[in-house]
Enzyme design. Structure first.
Site, PDB file in Angstrom:
ATOM      1  N   GLN A 174     -22.591  53.595  27.435  1.00 33.65           N
ATOM      2  CA  GLN A 174     -22.591  53.449  26.654  1.00 33.65           C
ATOM      3  C   GLN A 174     -23.211  52.804  25.241  1.00 33.65           C
ATOM      4  O   GLN A 174     -22.697  52.578  23.968  1.00 33.65           O
ATOM      5  CB  GLN A 174     -21.084  51.830  26.341  1.00 33.65           C
ATOM      6  CG  GLN A 174     -19.935  52.036  27.154  1.00 33.65           C
ATOM      7  CD  GLN A 174     -18.926  50.851  27.629  1.00 33.65           C
ATOM      8  OE1 GLN A 174     -19.596  49.666  27.477  1.00 33.65           O
ATOM      9  NE2 GLN A 174     -17.778  51.083  27.251  1.00 33.65           N
ATOM     10  N   PHE A 175     -24.676  52.414  25.750  1.00 36.05           N
ATOM     11  CA  PHE A 175     -25.641  52.262  25.016  1.00 36.05           C
ATOM     12  C   PHE A 175     -26.391  52.856  25.959  1.00 36.05           C
ATOM     13  O   PHE A 175     -27.006  52.342  26.645  1.00 36.05           O
ATOM     14  CB  PHE A 175     -26.351  50.379  25.077  1.00 36.05           C
ATOM     15  CG  PHE A 175     -24.913  49.537  23.998  1.00 36.05           C
ATOM     16  CD1 PHE A 175     -25.118  49.221  22.311  1.00 36.05           C
ATOM     17  CD2 PHE A 175     -23.002  49.048  24.459  1.00 36.05           C
ATOM     18  CE1 PHE A 175     -23.977  48.456  21.653  1.00 36.05           C
ATOM     19  CE2 PHE A 175     -22.441  48.983  23.938  1.00 36.05           C
ATOM     20  CZ  PHE A 175     -22.916  48.572  22.714  1.00 36.05           C
ATOM     21  N   HIS A 220     -29.234  45.464  23.777  1.00 36.15           N
ATOM     22  CA  HIS A 220     -27.914  46.496  23.387  1.00 36.15           C
ATOM     23  C   HIS A 220     -28.933  47.067  22.162  1.00 36.15           C
ATOM     24  O   HIS A 220     -27.670  47.867  21.385  1.00 36.15           O
ATOM     25  CB  HIS A 220     -26.517  46.269  22.942  1.00 36.15           C
ATOM     26  CG  HIS A 220     -25.539  45.559  24.551  1.00 36.15           C
ATOM     27  ND1 HIS A 220     -26.340  44.043  24.853  1.00 36.15           N
ATOM     28  CD2 HIS A 220     -25.156  45.933  24.734  1.00 36.15           C
ATOM     29  CE1 HIS A 220     -25.441  43.682  25.728  1.00 36.15           C
ATOM     30  NE2 HIS A 220     -24.851  44.940  25.802  1.00 36.15           N
ATOM     31  N   GLU A 257     -23.277  52.390  35.964  1.00 35.79           N
ATOM     32  CA  GLU A 257     -24.387  53.760  35.014  1.00 35.79           C
ATOM     33  C   GLU A 257     -24.358  54.534  36.380  1.00 35.79           C
ATOM     34  O   GLU A 257     -24.359  55.304  36.790  1.00 35.79           O
ATOM     35  CB  GLU A 257     -25.326  52.751  34.611  1.00 35.79           C
ATOM     36  CG  GLU A 257     -24.655  52.445  33.225  1.00 35.79           C
ATOM     37  CD  GLU A 257     -23.823  51.135  33.124  1.00 35.79           C
ATOM     38  OE1 GLU A 257     -22.774  50.945  32.161  1.00 35.79           O
ATOM     39  OE2 GLU A 257     -24.232  50.578  33.939  1.00 35.79           O
ATOM     40  N   ASP A 259     -29.114  51.266  26.497  1.00 35.29           N
ATOM     41  CA  ASP A 259     -30.353  50.184  27.185  1.00 35.29           C
ATOM     42  C   ASP A 259     -30.016  50.292  28.331  1.00 35.29           C
ATOM     43  O   ASP A 259     -30.154  50.108  30.002  1.00 35.29           O
ATOM     44  CB  ASP A 259     -29.642  49.250  26.505  1.00 35.29           C
ATOM     45  CG  ASP A 259     -30.287  48.996  24.894  1.00 35.29           C
ATOM     46  OD1 ASP A 259     -31.129  47.495  24.908  1.00 35.29           O
ATOM     47  OD2 ASP A 259     -29.444  48.811  24.314  1.00 35.29           O
ATOM     48  N   PHE A 260     -28.696  50.561  29.116  1.00 31.57           N
ATOM     49  CA  PHE A 260     -28.436  50.746  30.522  1.00 31.57           C
ATOM     50  C   PHE A 260     -28.305  51.819  30.556  1.00 31.57           C
ATOM     51  O   PHE A 260     -28.733  52.073  32.163  1.00 31.57           O
ATOM     52  CB  PHE A 260     -26.304  50.890  30.310  1.00 31.57           C
ATOM     53  CG  PHE A 260     -25.687  50.361  29.385  1.00 31.57           C
ATOM     54  CD1 PHE A 260     -26.734  49.036  28.870  1.00 31.57           C
ATOM     55  CD2 PHE A 260     -24.555  50.670  28.989  1.00 31.57           C
ATOM     56  CE1 PHE A 260     -26.347  47.714  28.697  1.00 31.57           C
ATOM     57  CE2 PHE A 260     -23.616  48.885  28.456  1.00 31.57           C
ATOM     58  CZ  PHE A 260     -24.966  47.516  27.958  1.00 31.57           C
ATOM     59  N   ILE A 261     -29.083  53.056  29.992  1.00 28.69           N
ATOM     60  CA  ILE A 261     -30.057  53.915  30.885  1.00 28.69           C
ATOM     61  C   ILE A 261     -31.072  52.838  32.338  1.00 28.69           C
ATOM     62  O   ILE A 261     -31.073  53.464  32.986  1.00 28.69           O
ATOM     63  CB  ILE A 261     -31.102  54.606  30.245  1.00 28.69           C
ATOM     64  CG1 ILE A 261     -30.438  55.562  28.901  1.00 28.69           C
ATOM     65  CG2 ILE A 261     -32.440  55.084  30.489  1.00 28.69           C
ATOM     66  CD1 ILE A 261     -31.172  56.826  28.108  1.00 28.69           C
ATOM     67  N   GLU A 266     -17.453  55.315  30.456  1.00 33.29           N
ATOM     68  CA  GLU A 266     -17.000  53.917  30.345  1.00 33.29           C
ATOM     69  C   GLU A 266     -15.636  53.969  29.376  1.00 33.29           C
ATOM     70  O   GLU A 266     -16.688  54.390  28.253  1.00 33.29           O
ATOM     71  CB  GLU A 266     -18.483  53.207  30.495  1.00 33.29           C
ATOM     72  CG  GLU A 266     -18.607  52.498  32.048  1.00 33.29           C
ATOM     73  CD  GLU A 266     -19.980  51.297  32.090  1.00 33.29           C
ATOM     74  OE1 GLU A 266     -20.584  51.486  32.867  1.00 33.29           O
ATOM     75  OE2 GLU A 266     -19.916  51.148  30.569  1.00 33.29           O
TER      76      GLU A 266
END
Length: 329
Positions: free
Chosen positions: A82-83, A129, A60, A85-87, A29
């Protein structure tokens, strides 16, 4: 040797590998004109072209699915989330697909993916995040997990990760992007599974990961003023883990403190502590292995509370001194 930032080292590694191998590309992204959430890919689209630096929709699971599919067909994708956390949004693709497809197909086909993602707290991005989720990924067979702490390590480990035929989670700490260090211009590789002794010492071994390596080094400087000699071991990669280097250090110092930013409960430091206790180093210990991790709270937005949630230099000093105190019988 020239000094460049951690972010520049990662970017340089990516550019060099994309130019060297037609099968390598990066997707994620806002990685094109915007340069990614932390500017690591600045200028890459202009230099390499839109077919090599592909900005994607905000999904994601879709991004990761594209990466898995392209890897199965012979490409070597770099995926930026991007972070870290988005895993959590792409766990099915990472855990049930990328990590298992090679095994489930009897070794036919490989999944050479590098998932780059900014992790950790300290930048004021609050609870959704700022997490450190490396223990989740290290728990999954089929995934490799990397946590570089310096610009030199970041570039060399990235090359090794990209050359690997397995999916690699490459955690980059947000607060490290701006630090500088000596980095060769040419391409080089640091083997996955090889720890680094960042500082030699005799009284206690501090095993630290990611940004905690730098805080442990600061703590060691302060401890040295009081006559306490701390050895700092940076595993650099959690999977594979170089337990041999850690064990040899603990045998020398007879004490160990494991420091990590993630929530202490269930954190990867517990795995390291257990491996020390199960090794020949156990017979050399003069005190129990100490774990020092983050508090079991969501990362606060408030800057003062955020600092209290994860280990700081003074916490490491306190943990080391506690480990050195005589055991009360």
């Amino acid at each position: 040797m020239r000094n460049i930032t951690y972010a520049e080292a990662i970017k340089e590694a990516m550019v060099q590998e994309i130019k060297a191998d037609e099968n390598v590309f990066i997707l994620g992204e806002d990685i094109g004109i915007y340069g990614g959430a932390f500017g690591v890919t600045n200028g890459m689209e202009e230099e390499l072209g839109g077919d090599k630096v592909m900005s994607t929709p905000i999904s994601e699971i879709a991004i990761t699915g594209v990466a898995v599919g392209s890897a199965l067909t012979g490409m070597r994708p770099i995926l930026e989330l991007q972070f870290s956390d988005f895993i959590t949004c792409a766990m099915d693709q990472i855990v049930n697909q990328a990590a298992k497809l090679r095994y489930m197909n009897g070794g036919k086909g490989s999944i050479p993916i590098v998932i780059r993602t900014p992790a950790g707290s300290g930048a004021g991005f609050a609870a959704q995040h700022s997490q450190s989720l490396e223990a989740w990924l290290a728990h999954i067979p089929g995934l490799k997990v990397v946590q570089p702490a310096t610009p030199y390590d970041a570039k060399g480990l990235f090359k090794a990760a990209l050359d690997d035929n397995n999916p690699v989670i490459f955690f980059e700490h947000k607060l490290l992007y701006g630090i500088k260090g000596e980095v060769p211009e040419e391409s080089y590789s640091i083997p996955l599974g090889k720890a680094d002794i960042k500082r030699e010492g005799t009284d206690v071994t501090i095993i630290a990961t990611s940004i905690m390596v730098h805080r442990a080094l600061q703590a060691a400087e302060e401890l040295a003023k009081e006559g306490i000699s701390a050895e700092i071991i940076d595993p650099r990669t959690l999977v594979p883990l170089d337990i041999e280097t850690i064990v040899e250090s603990v045998k020398k110092t007879s004490r160990a403190v494991v420091v990590y930013e993630a929530v202490q409960r269930g954190g990867y430091g517990a795995e390291i502590a257990s491996l020390i206790n199960e090794s020949e180093a156990f017979d050399y210990l003069d005190a129990p292995v100490t774990r020092l991790g983050g508090k079991a709270v969501p990362i606060p937005y408030n800057v003062n509370l955020e600092k209290r949630a994860v280990p700081q230099v003074e916490d490491i000093i306190k943990a080391v001194k506690s480990t050195l105190e005589p055991i009360q019988v």
